[in-house]
Write an enzyme that holds these catalytic residues in place. Structure first.
Site, PDB file in Angstrom:
ATOM      1  N   ALA A 163     -64.176 -13.117  -3.729  1.00  0.00           N
ATOM      2  CA  ALA A 163     -64.505 -12.444  -4.983  1.00  0.00           C
ATOM      3  C   ALA A 163     -64.169 -13.428  -6.100  1.00  0.00           C
ATOM      4  O   ALA A 163     -63.406 -14.375  -5.896  1.00  0.00           O
ATOM      5  CB  ALA A 163     -63.687 -11.173  -5.106  1.00  0.00           C
ATOM      6  N   GLY A 201     -63.252 -12.238  -0.044  1.00  0.00           N
ATOM      7  CA  GLY A 201     -64.432 -11.373  -0.064  1.00  0.00           C
ATOM      8  C   GLY A 201     -65.625 -11.986   0.669  1.00  0.00           C
ATOM      9  O   GLY A 201     -66.506 -11.253   1.134  1.00  0.00           O
ATOM     10  N   GLU A 254     -65.041 -11.136   4.209  1.00  0.00           N
ATOM     11  CA  GLU A 254     -65.217  -9.681   4.322  1.00  0.00           C
ATOM     12  C   GLU A 254     -66.698  -9.298   4.274  1.00  0.00           C
ATOM     13  O   GLU A 254     -67.161  -8.431   5.015  1.00  0.00           O
ATOM     14  CB  GLU A 254     -64.432  -8.987   3.193  1.00  0.00           C
ATOM     15  N   GLU A 304     -56.003 -14.097   0.197  1.00  0.00           N
ATOM     16  CA  GLU A 304     -55.601 -13.312  -0.976  1.00  0.00           C
ATOM     17  C   GLU A 304     -54.111 -13.381  -1.239  1.00  0.00           C
ATOM     18  O   GLU A 304     -53.653 -13.358  -2.378  1.00  0.00           O
ATOM     19  CB  GLU A 304     -56.035 -11.839  -0.808  1.00  0.00           C
TER      20      GLU A 304
HETATM   21  N1  CAA Z   1     -63.493 -17.393  -7.669  1.00  0.00           N
HETATM   22  C1  CAA Z   1     -63.873 -18.081  -8.754  1.00  0.00           C
HETATM   23  N2  CAA Z   1     -64.112 -19.408  -8.740  1.00  0.00           N
HETATM   24  C2  CAA Z   1     -63.935 -20.044  -7.576  1.00  0.00           C
HETATM   25  C3  CAA Z   1     -63.538 -19.389  -6.392  1.00  0.00           C
HETATM   26  C4  CAA Z   1     -63.317 -17.986  -6.474  1.00  0.00           C
HETATM   27  N3  CAA Z   1     -62.963 -17.265  -5.402  1.00  0.00           N
HETATM   28  N4  CAA Z   1     -63.458 -20.299  -5.404  1.00  0.00           N
HETATM   29  C5  CAA Z   1     -63.788 -21.489  -5.929  1.00  0.00           C
HETATM   30  N5  CAA Z   1     -64.072 -21.343  -7.241  1.00  0.00           N
HETATM   31  C6  CAA Z   1     -64.495 -22.385  -8.182  1.00  0.00           C
HETATM   32  C7  CAA Z   1     -63.326 -23.247  -8.600  1.00  0.00           C
HETATM   33  O1  CAA Z   1     -62.598 -22.624  -9.646  1.00  0.00           O
HETATM   34  C8  CAA Z   1     -64.031 -24.499  -9.052  1.00  0.00           C
HETATM   35  O2  CAA Z   1     -64.564 -24.280 -10.321  1.00  0.00           O
HETATM   36  P1  CAA Z   1     -64.382 -25.422 -11.480  1.00  0.00           P
HETATM   37  O3  CAA Z   1     -65.099 -26.637 -10.922  1.00  0.00           O
HETATM   38  O4  CAA Z   1     -65.047 -24.820 -12.680  1.00  0.00           O
HETATM   39  O5  CAA Z   1     -62.927 -25.645 -11.606  1.00  0.00           O
HETATM   40  C9  CAA Z   1     -65.214 -24.586  -8.083  1.00  0.00           C
HETATM   41  O6  CAA Z   1     -65.389 -23.267  -7.537  1.00  0.00           O
HETATM   42  C10 CAA Z   1     -64.965 -25.535  -6.916  1.00  0.00           C
HETATM   43  O7  CAA Z   1     -63.753 -25.161  -6.320  1.00  0.00           O
HETATM   44  P2  CAA Z   1     -62.561 -26.200  -6.052  1.00  0.00           P
HETATM   45  O8  CAA Z   1     -62.553 -27.288  -7.065  1.00  0.00           O
HETATM   46  O9  CAA Z   1     -61.311 -25.397  -5.876  1.00  0.00           O
HETATM   47  O10 CAA Z   1     -63.064 -26.793  -4.648  1.00  0.00           O
HETATM   48  P3  CAA Z   1     -62.181 -27.405  -3.475  1.00  0.00           P
HETATM   49  O11 CAA Z   1     -63.156 -28.019  -2.536  1.00  0.00           O
HETATM   50  O12 CAA Z   1     -61.081 -28.264  -4.014  1.00  0.00           O
HETATM   51  O13 CAA Z   1     -61.469 -26.144  -2.764  1.00  0.00           O
HETATM   52  C11 CAA Z   1     -61.423 -23.899  -1.861  1.00  0.00           C
HETATM   53  C12 CAA Z   1     -62.243 -25.175  -2.106  1.00  0.00           C
HETATM   54  C13 CAA Z   1     -60.291 -24.205  -0.862  1.00  0.00           C
HETATM   55  C14 CAA Z   1     -62.354 -22.855  -1.269  1.00  0.00           C
HETATM   56  C15 CAA Z   1     -60.805 -23.415  -3.198  1.00  0.00           C
HETATM   57  O14 CAA Z   1     -61.844 -23.347  -4.166  1.00  0.00           O
HETATM   58  C16 CAA Z   1     -60.173 -22.059  -3.124  1.00  0.00           C
HETATM   59  O15 CAA Z   1     -59.058 -21.937  -2.642  1.00  0.00           O
HETATM   60  N6  CAA Z   1     -60.852 -21.002  -3.641  1.00  0.00           N
HETATM   61  C17 CAA Z   1     -60.316 -19.674  -3.710  1.00  0.00           C
HETATM   62  C18 CAA Z   1     -60.340 -18.983  -2.369  1.00  0.00           C
HETATM   63  C19 CAA Z   1     -59.720 -17.590  -2.471  1.00  0.00           C
HETATM   64  O16 CAA Z   1     -58.563 -17.425  -2.787  1.00  0.00           O
HETATM   65  N7  CAA Z   1     -60.535 -16.554  -2.171  1.00  0.00           N
HETATM   66  C20 CAA Z   1     -60.108 -15.179  -2.196  1.00  0.00           C
HETATM   67  C21 CAA Z   1     -60.448 -14.549  -3.513  1.00  0.00           C
HETATM   68  S1  CAA Z   1     -59.715 -12.954  -3.707  1.00  0.00           S
HETATM   69  C22 CAA Z   1     -60.768 -11.891  -2.897  1.00  0.00           C
HETATM   70  O17 CAA Z   1     -61.770 -12.278  -2.363  1.00  0.00           O
HETATM   71  C23 CAA Z   1     -60.353 -10.452  -2.952  1.00  0.00           C
HETATM   72  C24 CAA Z   1     -61.081  -9.563  -1.989  1.00  0.00           C
HETATM   73  O18 CAA Z   1     -60.588  -9.274  -0.913  1.00  0.00           O
HETATM   74  C25 CAA Z   1     -62.357  -9.004  -2.331  1.00  0.00           C
END
Ligand code: CAA
Length: 257
Positions: A65, A109, A112, A132
Site C-alpha cells: 500500500a 499489500g 496480499e 509492515e
Molecule cells: N509506498 C510508497 N512509495 C513506495 C513504496 C510504498 N509501499 N515502496 C517503494 N516506494 C517508492 C520509494 O519511496 C521510492 O520513491 P522515491 O524515488 O520518490 O524516493 C521508490 O518507490 C523506489 O523505492 P526505493 O528507492 O526504496 O527502492 P529500493 O530498490 O531501494 O527498495 C524496496 C525497494 C525494498 C521495495 C523498498 O522500496 C521498500 O522497502 N518499500 C516499502 C515496502 C513496504 O514496507 N511495504 C508495505 C507497505 S504497508 C502495507 O502494504 C499495508 C497493508 O497491509 C495493506
C-alpha cells in the site's frame, strides 16, 4: 478506457491488467486501486473475456500500500473511510478466474493482493514479504489470514514478525506460488496458462473456482456437499455433454459457454 496507473490489454479470451506506477514500485495508492476495480468490472462484464491476469513490471508486482498516503492517517480516519476495503476486496469478488503473475517485489499489500487472486505464478526474481512490522503496523489486507492459510502458521509468523522477504524458490516450496518460471519468460507463460484455462467452458471454470474457494470458508463436510451439488449441476450443461461426447468420440470439444 484510459487509466493513470494501469495498462490493460486483451489477448483473445484473456484480459491482462498491469500495475503501472514505476516511480513508486507500483505501490497501491487509492487511485490505482479504484482504477483496478473499474478494470475488473469491465472484464467481468465482457463475455469474451474468460480469464484475468493481474501483473506488474519486471522489478515489482507491487511494493505495498502507498506509505506516503498512509503516513498521516489516524485511527478514526482509517475507520471512517474503511481503509483497505473498497476496491481491494473487488479482487476477491471476481467470479472469473484471476491469476497473479509476480516478478520482483510483492510486499505488504502487494503480497496480499497477489494472494487474493486464485493462484500465483512467480518469476524467479520474485520477492514476497509482509514487512509492515518494520514501519510500525501489521498487514491489513488479509496478510495475517491468507498467508497463514497458504503457508502455515510457522512461516506466516516468521514473515509477519521479522518482515523478511521470501524468494520465489522458497515461495514455491511452501505453497505460496503454484509455479516458478524465468522472470524473462513470465509474460508469455502467464498468457499461455491463462489461455489454457480460457479454452475450457467458462461456466465450468467459474464453478470449479467457487468450489475450491469453499475449502477456505467452511467445514470439510459442508465443502464436500457444496462440491457434490455443483458437480451434479454440471450435468445440466451443454458443455458437459459436449466435453464427455468429444472424449468418447475421440475429438476436440467445442465448448459454447
Ligand atoms: N509506498 C510508497 N512509495 C513506495 C513504496 C510504498 N509501499 N515502496 C517503494 N516506494 C517508492 C520509494 O519511496 C521510492 O520513491 P522515491 O524515488 O520518490 O524516493 C521508490 O518507490 C523506489 O523505492 P526505493 O528507492 O526504496 O527502492 P529500493 O530498490 O531501494 O527498495 C524496496 C525497494 C525494498 C521495495 C523498498 O522500496 C521498500 O522497502 N518499500 C516499502 C515496502 C513496504 O514496507 N511495504 C508495505 C507497505 S504497508 C502495507 O502494504 C499495508 C497493508 O497491509 C495493506
Amino acid at each position: 478506457m484510459a487509466y493513470k496507473h494501469l495498462i490493460v490489454e486483451t489477448h483473445e479470451k484473456v484480459g491482462v491488467i498491469f500495475f503501472d506506477r514505476p516511480e513508486a514500485l507500483n505501490a497501491l495508492c487509492e487511485e490505482l486501486v479504484q482504477e483496478l476495480g473499474q478494470a475488473l468490472d469491465i472484464f467481468e462484464d465482457d463475455s469474451n473475456i474468460h480469464v484475468i491476469v493481474l501483473t506488474g513490471s519486471h522489478k515489482a508486482f507491487a511494493a505495498g500500500a502507498d506509505i506516503r498516503e498512509m503516513q498521516s492517517k489516524t485511527y478514526v480516519s482509517a475507520y471512517m473511510e474503511d481503509f483497505i476495503t473498497q476496491g481491494w476486496e473487488r479482487v476477491t469478488q471476481c467470479r472469473k478466474p484471476i491469476i497473479a503473475t509476480v516478478a520482483g517485489y510483492a510486499l505488504g499489500g502487494g503480497c496480499e493482493m497477489a494472494m487474493m487472486c486464485d493462484f500465483i505464478i512467480a518469476g524467479d526474481n520474485a520477492q514476497f514479504g509482509q514487512p509492515e512490522i518494520t514501519i510500525g503496523t501489521i498487514p491489513g489486507a488479509g496478510g495475517t489470514q491468507r498467508l497463514a492459510r497458504y503457508i502455515g502458521k510457522s512461516k506466516a509468523m516468521d514473515m509477519c514478525l521479522t518482515g523478511r522477504m521470501m524468494d520465489a524458490e522458497e515461495a514455491e516450496r511452501c505453497g505460496l506460488v503454484s509455479r516458478v518460471v524465468p522472470a524473462g519468460q513470465l509474460k508469455g507463460e502467464d498468457i499461455k496458462v491463462a489461455s489454457k484455462i480460457a479454452s475450457f467452458s467458462l461456466p465450468v471454470t467459474m464453478m470449479a473456482k467457487e468450489a475450491v474457494n469453499q475449502a477456505f470458508e467452511t467445514t470439510l463436510t459442508s465443502g464436500l456437499k457444496f462440491e457434490r451439488r455443483v458437480f451434479h449441476a454440471t450435468f445440466d450443461l451443454e458443455d458437459r455433454r459436449e466435453g464427455m461426447s468429444a472424449f468418447v468420440e475421440k475429438r476436440e470439444p467445442n465448448f459454447k459457454n
